[in-house]
Design a protein around this motif. Structure first.
Motif, short mmCIF file in Angstrom:
data_model
loop_
_atom_site.label_atom_id
_atom_site.label_comp_id
_atom_site.label_asym_id
_atom_site.label_seq_id
_atom_site.Cartn_x
_atom_site.Cartn_y
_atom_site.Cartn_z
N LEU A 454 40.96 27.94 36.10
CA LEU A 454 42.54 28.15 36.06
C LEU A 454 42.89 28.50 37.06
N ALA A 455 43.89 28.86 38.21
CA ALA A 455 44.45 29.48 39.02
C ALA A 455 45.94 29.06 38.91
N GLY A 456 46.61 29.84 39.36
CA GLY A 456 48.00 29.69 39.99
C GLY A 456 49.00 31.20 39.05
N ARG A 457 49.79 31.10 39.32
CA ARG A 457 51.02 31.76 38.96
C ARG A 457 52.34 31.26 37.17
N VAL A 458 52.07 32.32 36.44
CA VAL A 458 52.65 31.57 35.41
C VAL A 458 53.52 32.49 34.81
N ASP A 459 54.56 32.02 34.57
CA ASP A 459 55.83 32.74 33.66
C ASP A 459 56.10 32.47 32.39
N GLY A 460 56.83 33.70 31.36
CA GLY A 460 56.55 33.44 30.54
C GLY A 460 56.53 34.97 29.62
N ALA A 478 54.44 28.63 31.35
CA ALA A 478 55.47 27.23 32.06
C ALA A 478 54.82 28.39 33.40
N SER A 479 54.72 26.78 34.76
CA SER A 479 53.91 27.45 35.62
C SER A 479 54.24 26.44 36.42
N ALA A 480 54.72 26.88 37.93
CA ALA A 480 55.08 25.03 38.92
C ALA A 480 53.80 24.12 39.82
N ARG A 481 52.91 25.61 39.32
CA ARG A 481 51.54 24.86 40.12
C ARG A 481 50.47 25.05 39.64
N LEU A 482 49.67 24.76 38.98
CA LEU A 482 48.67 25.28 37.54
C LEU A 482 47.15 24.39 38.40
N VAL A 483 46.06 24.87 38.81
CA VAL A 483 45.08 24.55 38.79
C VAL A 483 43.43 24.98 37.86
N ALA A 484 43.77 23.49 37.59
CA ALA A 484 42.74 23.42 36.47
C ALA A 484 41.22 23.02 37.01
N GLY A 485 39.79 23.29 37.44
CA GLY A 485 38.86 22.80 38.21
C GLY A 485 39.37 22.55 38.75
#
Length: 633
Positions: A454-460, A478-485
């Motif tokens: 998992l990669a990406g910037r997260v808010d919450g 929440a994340s505007a753009r999240l990489v999962a594999g």
């Protein structure tokens, strides 16, 4: 003429012999009576008013010597002897004592054997707080009593007092503190100020040793002297004394060799004391952690009030703790500074979550039973859950046995984590509560999420509460753009519960870039499905709308039959097992139905695992059962 001279010599010798005989008879007569004992008790009663003295026997051993046995001294008038001595010998000038009617002033030498004394530790009164102060620090001990001062002033110049085979017991209202053995000497000097010069050596059963050389002013003059104490902080008497300090934190144990050297000076009723201490290795054990210190150094002074701590330094490899301030039997006030402190080792609650070296700037004050530490911890370079961050800063307080974090902040580029909460040590690591807020924090920086790909910037927000080993968890992220594999998702939002070790996914939704819409529920944790495989695992249900079948096959790395590598679908799947190699089943409703012979394929039931997909059932047009009626096989 010669005959007359011999006659006078014979008379002189005869007279002298008669005098010696009379003196001997008098001494024998006195020794066989209670008169010497009564005279000695009366003399001591006059010299020490208010002090009870009993003597077993007193006998003259010559014109200038006296021996007493079974000495009993009651200092506080309670009828119980506080000091006992097996035998006392005195050398004195009898004629001077009789002429001056002061037998005490005629004493030249005193030797005491077999001293057994019990000294009661005074119970400290609670002093009134000084204006503007948070704690009551004492103003100093009282001046010596008038009887004691008068007795010291009457000691004759040149007097030598020796104590041999002393056995001293220190005690208080709660019982015995320590037993000491030793010797002492005391001399009334001939100088004009008539100081008392003394030496004292005391040793306890564990090997602690106190040596003192001092000069005591009687009517005028100045104090002088030195002392040295060598002891182990783990000695029973040290813990006994600390336990008597009102409010001393229970469960804290000290061990390690320490040497204290000091000097005495000043001209007041009590001396001014300066001391220096050094030791090591020293260990401070608490209910939550053990802190080994390679070296201890301290400088302090006392002048009739609180003990002024000029400097205290504890070294633990590259780490150092430094303090200065003041303390007394009721509490302390210290400024504290720390450098290169190993965060995870000093605060076990951080182990596995935060690591690195931090600096501390703060202060400790209050009574022993309610000490409070307020400070700021900073770490320019730190590791948070396996990822290096740019900076860490926390405002902390230790109060009532609990670590409180008013605010902590972790920065990683433009992203940050902020937190507040508390930790209370206890069984199994204790209890904690924390509220964590993420503002664009990069998820891939944290090792557990990095391991999931998992990669990406997260808010919450995340809330943790409960036992340190596995606190309860609630979160909204929440994340505007999240990489999962190999896949990238947009507009991801989720609600989570469960515990730290087994996260329950209550609702997680997002859209794959260029693909369909996903909804996930279930849990992720150490126990896997019904097989109980080791390592992280999962048991989740997945709903997919309008996804590309060939793209999904490529992302998952599965080899679908060539006739299925086309079209889009809606689907429902169940995944379980280990995160590294999940297994499960799925039903796909195909929208762009491929041809199978001369019929359209509309529904597929699949089973996947071990890197392969098996088509278990193919439904052809017009047979449709829908996703709602599907039960994972």
């Amino acid at each position: 003429m010669q005959t007359r001279r011999w006659l006078w010599m014979e008379r002189l010798l005869l007279g002298g012999g008669l005098v010696l005989l009379l003196v001997a008879l008098a001494v024998l007569g006195l020794n066989s009576s209670r008169l010497p004992t009564r005279w000695a008790e009366e003399a001591l009663a006059r010299a020490l008013p208010g002090v009870g003295v009993e003597l077993g026997s007193v006998r003259l051993t010559g014109l200038r010597a006296l021996e007493a046995t079974a000495l009993r001294v009651d200092l506080d008038g309670d009828g119980r002897p506080d000091v006992r001595a097996d035998r006392v010998t005195l050398g004195f000038d009898l004629l001077r004592g009789l002429a001056g009617k002061d037998l005490l002033g005629a004493v030249e030498r005193v030797t005491i054997w077999g001293v057994h004394a019990r000294v009661e530790w005074p119970q400290a009164a609670s002093p009134a707080p000084s204006p503007g102060r948070t704690g009551g620090l004492p103003s100093g001990p009282d001046r010596p009593s008038d009887p004691a001062a008068g007795f010291l002033a009457r000691l004759p110049a040149g007097l030598l007092v020796q104590i041999r085979e002393a056995d001293l017991t220190l005690a208080d209202g709660q019982g015995e503190l320590v037993r000491l053995a030793g010797e002492a000497t005391l001399t009334r000097e001939d100088e004009a100020d008539g100081r008392l010069a003394g030496s004292l050596v005391l040793v306890d059963q564990g090997g602690s040793r106190l040596a003192v050389e001092l000069g005591i002013p009687v009517e005028a003059g100045a104090w002088s002297g030195t002392f040295q104490l060598a002891a182990d902080l783990g000695a029973p008497w040290v813990s006994q004394v600390l336990a008597r300090v009102e409010g001393w934190p229970r469960g804290i144990a000290l061990t390690g060799p320490v040497t204290v050297a000091g000097t005495l000076s000043g001209s007041g009723p009590w001396p001014q004391v300066e001391l220096a201490a050094e030791g090591g290795p020293v260990t401070i054990a608490t209910p939550w952690a053990t802190y080994p210190m390679e070296q201890l150094e301290a400088r302090a002074r006392w002048a009739g009030g609180p003990l002024i701590l000029e400097a205290l330094k504890l070294r633990d490899g590259p780490a150092a703790l430094v303090a200065d301030g003041q303390l007394d039997p009721k509490g302390l006030q210290l400024a504290v500074r720390g450098e290169r402190l190993p965060l995870a080792r000093y605060l076990p609650v951080l182990e596995g979550y935060v690591d690195g070296e931090g600096a501390l700037e703060g202060h400790v004050d209050g009574p022993w039973g309610a000490l409070r530490l307020d400070g700021v911890v900073t770490a320019p370079v730190a590791t948070v859950m396996g990822g290096e961050v740019d900076a860490l800063e926390a405002e902390v307080a230790w109060d009532q046995g609990r670590l409180q974090i008013a605010r902590a902040e972790v920065q990683a580029g433009p992203g940050r984590l902020t937190a507040s909460g508390w930790w209370q040590p206890g069984e199994g690591g204790g209890q904690l509560a924390a509220d964590v807020t993420s503002q664009g924090f990069p998820l891939q920086l944290l090792a557990p999420f990095r391991a999931l790909g998992l990669a990406g910037r997260v808010d919450g927000q995340v809330r943790l509460e409960g036992p340190v080993g596995d606190p309860a968890l609630t979160a909204q992220l929440a994340s505007a753009r999240l990489v999962a594999g190999p896949a990238t998702f947009e507009e991801v939002a989720g609600t989570f519960g469960g515990t730290w070790s087994q996260v329950r996914i209550e609702a997680l939704a997002g859209r794959r870039v260029g693909g369909g819409q996903y909804q996930v529920s279930g849990w992720v944790g150490p126990q896997v499905g019904d097989g109980g495989s080791p390592g992280a695992g999962l048991d989740v249900e997945l709903y997919v709308v309008d996804e590309s079948l060939p793209e999904m096959a490529a992302l998952l790395g599965y080899q679908f039959p060539s006739y299925l590598l086309a079209g889009r679908f809606d689907g429902r799947a169940r995944l379980e097992g280990s995160l590294a190699a999940p297994a499960g089943s799925a039903r796909l409703e195909l929208k762009d139905s491929p041809l199978l012979g001369e019929e359209l394929v509309t529904q597929l039931d699949l089973r996947f695992g071990d890197g392969a997909v098996r088509v278990e059932r193919v439904r052809r047009h017009p047979l449709r059962t829908g996703l709602d009626s599907w039960v994972p096989s």
